[in-house]
Design a protein around this motif. Sequence first.
Motif, short mmCIF file in Angstrom:
data_model
loop_
_atom_site.label_atom_id
_atom_site.label_comp_id
_atom_site.label_asym_id
_atom_site.label_seq_id
_atom_site.Cartn_x
_atom_site.Cartn_y
_atom_site.Cartn_z
N GLU A 1 -7.41 -1.46 3.44
CA GLU A 1 -8.08 -0.84 2.30
C GLU A 1 -7.25 0.33 1.76
N GLU A 2 -6.65 1.09 2.65
CA GLU A 2 -5.82 2.22 2.23
C GLU A 2 -4.59 1.72 1.47
N LYS A 3 -3.98 0.66 1.97
CA LYS A 3 -2.82 0.09 1.29
C LYS A 3 -3.22 -0.47 -0.08
N ALA A 4 -4.43 -0.99 -0.18
CA ALA A 4 -4.90 -1.60 -1.43
C ALA A 4 -5.06 -0.57 -2.55
N LYS A 5 -5.20 0.70 -2.18
CA LYS A 5 -5.40 1.74 -3.18
C LYS A 5 -4.11 2.13 -3.90
N ALA A 6 -2.99 1.69 -3.39
CA ALA A 6 -1.71 2.06 -4.01
C ALA A 6 -1.63 1.50 -5.42
N PRO A 7 -1.02 2.24 -6.35
CA PRO A 7 -0.87 1.76 -7.73
C PRO A 7 -0.08 0.45 -7.78
N ILE A 8 -0.40 -0.39 -8.76
CA ILE A 8 0.31 -1.64 -8.93
C ILE A 8 1.73 -1.36 -9.40
N LYS A 9 2.70 -1.91 -8.66
CA LYS A 9 4.09 -1.76 -9.06
C LYS A 9 4.89 -2.97 -8.59
N ALA A 10 6.03 -3.19 -9.19
CA ALA A 10 6.88 -4.32 -8.83
C ALA A 10 7.35 -4.16 -7.40
N PRO A 11 7.44 -5.27 -6.65
CA PRO A 11 7.95 -5.17 -5.28
C PRO A 11 9.41 -4.76 -5.26
N GLU A 12 9.81 -4.01 -4.26
CA GLU A 12 11.19 -3.57 -4.16
C GLU A 12 12.10 -4.74 -3.81
N LYS A 13 13.25 -4.80 -4.44
CA LYS A 13 14.20 -5.86 -4.15
C LYS A 13 14.99 -5.51 -2.91
N LYS A 14 15.18 -6.53 -2.05
CA LYS A 14 16.01 -6.31 -0.87
C LYS A 14 17.47 -6.18 -1.26
N LYS A 15 18.21 -5.43 -0.48
CA LYS A 15 19.61 -5.18 -0.80
C LYS A 15 20.45 -6.45 -0.82
N ASP A 16 20.03 -7.45 0.00
CA ASP A 16 20.79 -8.68 0.05
C ASP A 16 20.25 -9.74 -0.88
N ALA A 17 19.24 -9.37 -1.74
CA ALA A 17 18.63 -10.35 -2.64
C ALA A 17 19.57 -10.63 -3.80
#
Length: 222
Positions: free
Chosen positions: A206-222
């Motif tokens: 529930e605590e994690k769900a409260k975070a603002p919507i944002k794009a997922p971080e790209k992995k360095k090897d992506a």
Amino acid sequence: MKLFATLVSALLLATAGFSTQANTAAVPTYDDPYKMMEVLADKTFQRIAADQPKIKQNAEVLRTIVSEELVPYIDSRYAAGYVIGQSVKLNTVPKEDFNTFVTAFQNYMVGTYAGVFTQYTNQKVIIEPGQPVDKQRKIITIKTRVIDPGKPDIKIEFKLRRMKDTNTWLVYDMVAEGISLLDSKRSELGSLIRQQGLLSVAALLEEKAKAPIKAPEKKKDA
């Protein structure tokens, strides 16, 4: 490539853990699982495309779209129970505690996949042609492909189950690049549930769900 696989997995909504079901009066039901997947994909991606101006101003709009278009077609309690697995004996868990976990997992996954949808750039999702389904079958797999010009197609399999005492089908899992979403979430949360308990993990989600919507971080090897 992994980014687009994750994008399509949003159709499952993590899938998993949702309390709304497709048998509510306001939500159409489908006894043809192939038709359901087709309508679900079309409506979701068309709405995201149409609401791009609103989304650019406020990404939280995606949370609403995910909740309204995807959540009603997820077999919530089955998926949540699968994720819990053998971490606890469900027959010893109070019903209200299980319901709390289901709701928390729902909210967490809604936020997660709403974030994934910030990356949507009009990729095509092709669903395999429909075919007759034996009335005795309870579980089926529907294959899809994500087509993005200039990139290899991504194969996604959605797993659906027929609801008890009805012909309605709901999604309960998906496999992308050979990885089951529910297996992944079970592996991720299982040890936490064993160590901290169901309600503690529910509070964490529930605590994690409260975070603002944002794009997922790209992995360095992506």
